[in-house]
Design a protein around this motif. Sequence first.
Motif, PDB file in Angstrom:
ATOM      1  N   GLU A 144      -2.725  -8.385   1.818  1.00 25.82           N
ATOM      2  CA  GLU A 144      -1.458  -8.397   1.085  1.00 25.82           C
ATOM      3  C   GLU A 144      -1.693  -8.698  -0.399  1.00 25.82           C
ATOM      4  O   GLU A 144      -1.095  -8.077  -1.271  1.00 25.82           O
ATOM      5  N   ARG A 145      -2.574  -9.660  -0.678  1.00 30.47           N
ATOM      6  CA  ARG A 145      -2.891 -10.001  -2.074  1.00 30.47           C
ATOM      7  C   ARG A 145      -3.513  -8.813  -2.783  1.00 30.47           C
ATOM      8  O   ARG A 145      -3.131  -8.476  -3.900  1.00 30.47           O
TER       9      ARG A 145
ATOM     10  N   ARG B 245      -0.827  -6.204  -3.541  1.00 27.61           N
ATOM     11  CA  ARG B 245      -0.008  -6.619  -4.699  1.00 27.61           C
ATOM     12  C   ARG B 245      -0.767  -6.373  -5.998  1.00 27.61           C
ATOM     13  O   ARG B 245      -0.198  -5.893  -6.977  1.00 27.61           O
TER      14      ARG B 245
ATOM     15  N   GLU C 291      -0.674  -2.702  -6.793  1.00 32.47           N
ATOM     16  CA  GLU C 291       0.654  -2.307  -7.264  1.00 32.47           C
ATOM     17  C   GLU C 291       0.875  -2.754  -8.704  1.00 32.47           C
ATOM     18  O   GLU C 291       1.437  -2.008  -9.509  1.00 32.47           O
TER      19      GLU C 291
END
Length: 115
Positions: A16-17, A20, A23
Motif C-alpha cells: 500500500e505504501r 501511494r 501515485e
Amino acid sequence: MADTKEGREKQAADEERRQREREIEEAQTRSEELEPPREGEEPPRECHRRGCEESPSFVVRERYQEDTGHGAVVATAYLCRDHTEEEGPTNLENAYSGYVFRVDPVETASDANMG
C-alpha cells in the motif's frame, strides 16, 4: 519472512505504501505539464500588453501556487519580441515543486507541453 498473520499484514502495508508513492510520483509528473492550447484555438493577433499592436512572437506561461495554497494558477500571455525581453517570473513567492516559467515561440507553442 515467515508466512504469519503479522508477516502478511506487513507485506500488505508495504505494498500500500509503495502504491501511494507511485501515485504521488505520477501526480507530480502530471502537474509539471501545462495544457496545450485547445484544438483550433488561434493566438491573438496583437501583443498582450495594452497599447501594443505588434503581432505576438512568443507565448509566456507561468504556473504558481494560488495565494490560498489550494491549487495551481496558470498565467499565459502572448507577447511581441520586445515585451517578451522585458518579461520575467513574477510569482516566485508562490513557487512550489511544480512551479514553471516558460517562454515558447508562438509557432511551436501549440506543440509544447511542460513535460
